[in-house]
Scaffold this active site. Structure first.
Site, PDB file in Angstrom:
ATOM      1  N   ASP A  66     -11.609  10.430  -3.955  1.00  0.00           N
ATOM      2  CA  ASP A  66     -12.755  10.994  -3.733  1.00  0.00           C
ATOM      3  C   ASP A  66     -12.959  12.301  -4.542  1.00  0.00           C
ATOM      4  OD1 ASP A  66     -10.813  11.750  -1.857  1.00  0.00           O
ATOM      5  OD2 ASP A  66     -12.582  12.901  -0.822  1.00  0.00           O
ATOM      6  N   GLU A 122       0.816  -1.208  -0.050  1.00  0.00           N
ATOM      7  CA  GLU A 122      -0.049   0.045   0.165  1.00  0.00           C
ATOM      8  C   GLU A 122       1.036   1.276   0.030  1.00  0.00           C
ATOM      9  OE1 GLU A 122      -4.144   2.104   2.116  1.00  0.00           O
ATOM     10  OE2 GLU A 122      -2.730   0.513   3.309  1.00  0.00           O
ATOM     11  N   PHE A 143     -10.984   8.934   6.945  1.00  0.00           N
ATOM     12  CA  PHE A 143     -11.066   9.574   5.760  1.00  0.00           C
ATOM     13  C   PHE A 143     -12.231   9.496   4.707  1.00  0.00           C
ATOM     14  CE2 PHE A 143      -9.251  11.369   1.824  1.00  0.00           C
ATOM     15  CZ  PHE A 143      -8.519  12.250   2.199  1.00  0.00           C
ATOM     16  N   GLU A 144     -12.547   8.417   4.255  1.00  0.00           N
ATOM     17  CA  GLU A 144     -13.531   8.041   3.120  1.00  0.00           C
ATOM     18  C   GLU A 144     -14.920   8.700   3.879  1.00  0.00           C
ATOM     19  OE1 GLU A 144     -15.392   4.881   0.282  1.00  0.00           O
ATOM     20  OE2 GLU A 144     -13.825   4.350   1.563  1.00  0.00           O
ATOM     21  N   ASP A 184      -3.132  12.347  -2.129  1.00  0.00           N
ATOM     22  CA  ASP A 184      -3.568  13.816  -1.859  1.00  0.00           C
ATOM     23  C   ASP A 184      -3.849  14.199  -3.424  1.00  0.00           C
ATOM     24  OD1 ASP A 184      -3.149  16.540  -1.836  1.00  0.00           O
ATOM     25  OD2 ASP A 184      -1.523  16.513  -0.400  1.00  0.00           O
ATOM     26  N   LYS A 239      -5.223  22.383  -6.464  1.00  0.00           N
ATOM     27  CA  LYS A 239      -4.941  23.615  -7.278  1.00  0.00           C
ATOM     28  C   LYS A 239      -4.288  23.044  -8.752  1.00  0.00           C
ATOM     29  CE  LYS A 239      -4.414  26.730  -3.422  1.00  0.00           C
ATOM     30  NZ  LYS A 239      -3.557  27.763  -2.850  1.00  0.00           N
TER      31      LYS A 239
END
Length: 187
Positions: A118, A7, A166-167, A82, A86
């Site tokens: 996401d 991972e 996080f999800e 991440d 921008k």
């Protein structure tokens, strides 16, 4: 030979600790730069009784280039990297043509690459760069959405990936996680 799951960016280790407990006959390697995240992973794994989890604190490119043997990985995960929102920062995104090349060198022919994000725009970019490489087959092929066709080509949410904090936060914010599953071509 024990299957190896790697991972990239294991975060707080929720996905890996959960899966390692479910599949004790596999070896798991977490690649993460965030020290507290690695500590959380190791604590969760110990609490689960898992003895099949290892971790390396390093940047992914160095691990892929110097730490892993060619064609040694059975399954690669990149969950919620991440997105560098921008436009001027998009060059920092992990999933790039160079990264795809690195993954292709360490994953076994027939091996699986699972990704999730996401951020819809990043999900589209992931598909474009991976599919442009040609060494990976999308296991859920289909065109990207157009005005006249529905969105296709996304994998169903993989049941082996636990719902992380996080999800959960992404869903609460109204973002729809997109999963991708690829197989390293054998030809």
């Amino acid at each position: 030979n024990v299957p190896l799951v790697v991972e990239i960016g294991s975060g707080l280790g929720e996905a890996m600790a959960h899966r390692a407990a479910e599949v004790p006959e596999h070896d798991f390697l977490a690649v993460e730069v965030y020290t507290p995240g690695l500590a959380d992973l190791l604590m969760k794994s110990a609490a689960n009784g898992s003895q099949n989890v290892r971790a390396v604190q390093a940047n992914a490119p160095e691990v892929l280039d110097h730490f892993l043997e060619p064609a040694s990985v059975d399954e690669m995960w990149v969950f919620f990297p991440d997105p560098w929102h921008k436009k001027k920062h998009h060059k920092r995104r992990l999933v790039s043509a160079h990264f795809v090349d690195q993954v292709a060198s360490v994953i076994k022919p027939g091996g699986t690459w699972r990704l999730a994000t996401d951020w819809q725009e990043y999900a589209i970019q992931m598909r474009q760069v991976i599919e442009a490489d040609g060494r990976f087959e999308n296991l859920n092929p289909g065109p990207l959405a157009t005005d006249s066709a529905p969105d296709q080509g996304w994998a169903p949410r993989w049941e082996g990936r636990t719902l992380t904090s996080f999800e959960r936060k992404a869903r609460e914010a109204g973002r729809i996680p997109r999963d991708l599953t690829y197989r390293r071509r054998t030809d």
